[in-house]
Design a protein around this motif. Structure first.
Motif, PDB file in Angstrom:
ATOM      1  N   HIS A 185      62.018 -15.011 147.625  1.00  0.00           N
ATOM      2  CA  HIS A 185      60.838 -15.042 146.758  1.00  0.00           C
ATOM      3  C   HIS A 185      60.448 -16.504 146.538  1.00  0.00           C
ATOM      4  CE1 HIS A 185      63.786 -14.894 143.026  1.00  0.00           C
ATOM      5  NE2 HIS A 185      64.154 -15.766 143.922  1.00  0.00           N
ATOM      6  N   SER A 187      60.107 -17.783 143.613  1.00  0.00           N
ATOM      7  CA  SER A 187      60.570 -18.205 142.289  1.00  0.00           C
ATOM      8  C   SER A 187      61.415 -19.492 142.284  1.00  0.00           C
ATOM      9  CB  SER A 187      61.327 -17.063 141.608  1.00  0.00           C
ATOM     10  OG  SER A 187      60.458 -15.967 141.419  1.00  0.00           O
ATOM     11  N   ARG A 220      62.691 -11.085 153.547  1.00  0.00           N
ATOM     12  CA  ARG A 220      63.689 -10.090 153.138  1.00  0.00           C
ATOM     13  C   ARG A 220      63.993  -9.139 154.275  1.00  0.00           C
ATOM     14  NH1 ARG A 220      61.834  -8.397 146.973  1.00  0.00           N
ATOM     15  NH2 ARG A 220      61.324 -10.547 146.415  1.00  0.00           N
ATOM     16  N   GLN A 233      54.273 -14.709 149.221  1.00  0.00           N
ATOM     17  CA  GLN A 233      54.246 -14.583 147.771  1.00  0.00           C
ATOM     18  C   GLN A 233      53.488 -15.773 147.214  1.00  0.00           C
ATOM     19  OE1 GLN A 233      57.938 -14.168 145.676  1.00  0.00           O
ATOM     20  NE2 GLN A 233      58.010 -11.949 146.045  1.00  0.00           N
ATOM     21  N   GLU A 235      53.834 -17.806 143.615  1.00  0.00           N
ATOM     22  CA  GLU A 235      54.451 -17.946 142.300  1.00  0.00           C
ATOM     23  C   GLU A 235      53.460 -18.600 141.352  1.00  0.00           C
ATOM     24  OE1 GLU A 235      57.359 -16.740 142.352  1.00  0.00           O
ATOM     25  OE2 GLU A 235      58.209 -17.222 140.397  1.00  0.00           O
ATOM     26  N   PHE A 325      54.864 -15.698 137.044  1.00  0.00           N
ATOM     27  CA  PHE A 325      54.557 -14.454 137.752  1.00  0.00           C
ATOM     28  C   PHE A 325      54.743 -14.692 139.241  1.00  0.00           C
ATOM     29  CE2 PHE A 325      50.549 -16.751 137.113  1.00  0.00           C
ATOM     30  CZ  PHE A 325      50.096 -16.883 138.406  1.00  0.00           C
ATOM     31  N   GLY A 326      54.960 -13.590 139.957  1.00  0.00           N
ATOM     32  CA  GLY A 326      55.048 -13.695 141.408  1.00  0.00           C
ATOM     33  C   GLY A 326      54.258 -12.552 141.998  1.00  0.00           C
TER      34      GLY A 326
HETATM   35  N1  PHE Z   1      60.290 -13.214 142.092  1.00  0.00           N
HETATM   36  C1  PHE Z   1      59.982 -11.865 141.689  1.00  0.00           C
HETATM   37  C2  PHE Z   1      60.022 -10.950 142.897  1.00  0.00           C
HETATM   38  O1  PHE Z   1      60.054 -11.440 143.987  1.00  0.00           O
HETATM   39  C3  PHE Z   1      58.628 -11.800 141.017  1.00  0.00           C
HETATM   40  C4  PHE Z   1      58.580 -12.540 139.727  1.00  0.00           C
HETATM   41  C5  PHE Z   1      58.188 -13.854 139.688  1.00  0.00           C
HETATM   42  C6  PHE Z   1      58.896 -11.918 138.536  1.00  0.00           C
HETATM   43  C7  PHE Z   1      58.103 -14.538 138.482  1.00  0.00           C
HETATM   44  C8  PHE Z   1      58.824 -12.575 137.343  1.00  0.00           C
HETATM   45  C9  PHE Z   1      58.432 -13.882 137.313  1.00  0.00           C
HETATM   46  O2  PHE Z   1      59.984  -9.749 142.775  1.00  0.00           O
END
Ligand code: PHE
Length: 357
Positions: A185, A187, A220, A233, A235, A325-326
């Motif tokens: 991700h 993140s 993934r 994604q 972020e 958020f993502g």
């Molecule tokens: N990284 C999470 C995912 O891949 C998404 C996410 C990002 C959730 C930031 C909360 C905050 O599912």
């Protein structure tokens, strides 16, 4: 006056010189060869020139007769030379024309104008919208350390939450002893960017808020019509002294309505779990019109940044808080253009890709 026999011999000799000049010129197959042949007759010690020199010893009358005859021969040789020059030049032009012939009936080879990949169009759109809301755009590594991908995000080794993501582990028997993976991700960019930001403003009285998006490729172990082992994604992170969940709602609602150009788009923040946010929510959207109207569609994970993550950023969690958020740009692209199979994006079929301009 010159005698008969003398004249006869003279004429005969000149005729044969002219003949051999014509022969020599005819044999020349290239301009350079022709110029060599010319030298043999008209050059400084060419045959005609030698004859001219030989006249010095003659009497006035003989000089006149012989001079006129030699001149005639010389003119004949010069005429032959000019003719051969022209013939060689014509032939060269003919060859060149043949070699460079253009078949105007052949269809041309067009250089097709390319177009941006639909996901790239979405990425650009996301960046534009968030930039207009004051967000920075950051880029980070796709081969990520275990610490950034998981541990720093409050997801320690052996924590069950790690199995939420089927990660590709990069087997590096590293000298550095660090475990790497293909980031599952974006993140990890939260902590990476925060570190850069904190360093940049270290020692200054006021640290500006962190407001950033980090779009990019993620990986993934997953593959079907809606999942690809490589996907995208984006972020988002907004961290400050007074940033709340309400701001997340405002920002994300604004973003979605602008992105889909749909003022009545409904959003739902559905309670969920992520180790790095508390509280956490999945964000669903609902179109009011069009083929997807009425259905709730998940587009992002989100939540208030967990205090442990804020600490790992090098910030005081008592002072700094905010949200992250993502979202999935691939998903957004499918929804925006009505594409039902994610794999179309990555097959590289230009008949499909050429439709997005
Ligand atoms: N990284 C999470 C995912 O891949 C998404 C996410 C990002 C959730 C930031 C909360 C905050 O599912």
């Amino acid at each position: 006056m010159s005698t008969g026999p003398f004249q006869f011999m003279q004429t005969n000799e000149l005729d044969s010189i002219v003949d051999s000049a014509r022969d020599a010129f005819a044999k020349a197959q290239a301009p350079a060869e022709l110029e060599n042949a010319k030298a043999q007759f008209l050059g400084k010690s060419g045959r005609v020139t030698e004859l001219m020199k030989g006249m010095a010893a003659l009497g006035v009358d003989d000089k006149k007769v012989r001079g006129a005859a030699i001149n005639l021969a010389k003119q004949a040789i010069e005429a032959a030379l000019v003719q051969r020059r022209q013939a060689l030049a014509d032939r060269e032009l003919d060859v060149q024309l043949k070699v460079e012939a253009l078949d105007v009936s052949l269809p041309g080879r067009r250089r097709a104008a390319g177009s941006l990949h639909p996901v790239s169009l979405t990425m650009e759109r996301i960046e534009q919208i968030f930039a207009s809301m004051g967000f920075d755009v950051a880029d980070g590594p796709e081969i990520e350390t275990d610490w950034h991908s998981f541990t720093s995000l409050n997801n320690p080794p052996n924590h069950p939450a790690r199995s939420m993501q089927d990660t590709f582990y990069v087997d590096i028997d590293g000298d550095d002893g660090i475990a790497y993976n293909l980031r599952p991700h974006t993140s990890p960019m939260q902590v990476r960017y925060a570190h850069q930001h904190v360093k940049k403003y270290a020692g200054q009285p006021v640290m500006p808020e962190i407001r950033v998006i980090a779009p990019g490729r993620t990986y993934r172990v997953d593959s079907d019509a809606t999942h690809s082992p490589m996907f995208h994604q984006c972020e988002g992170l907004w961290l400050g002294e007074n940033v709340s969940f309400k701001d997340l709602k405002v920002v994300f609602t604004d973003f979605c309505r602008t992105f889909f150009e749909s003022g009545d788009l409904a959003l739902r923040f559905r309670p969920s779990f992520f180790p790095f946010t508390e509280p956490s929510a999945e964000i669903d959207i609902q179109f009011q019109t069009g083929p997807l109207a009425g259905r709730w569609l998940e587009v992002a994970g989100s939540g208030q940044v967990h205090p442990t993550v804020v600490s790992n950023m090098g910030l005081d969690p008592e002072r700094y808080l905010g949200f992250a958020f993502g979202m999935g740009p691939d998903r957004l692209t499918m929804l925006r253009y009505g594409v039902s199979d994610l794999r179309l994006f990555f097959d590289g079929d230009i008949r499909f890709l050429g439709q997005f301009r």
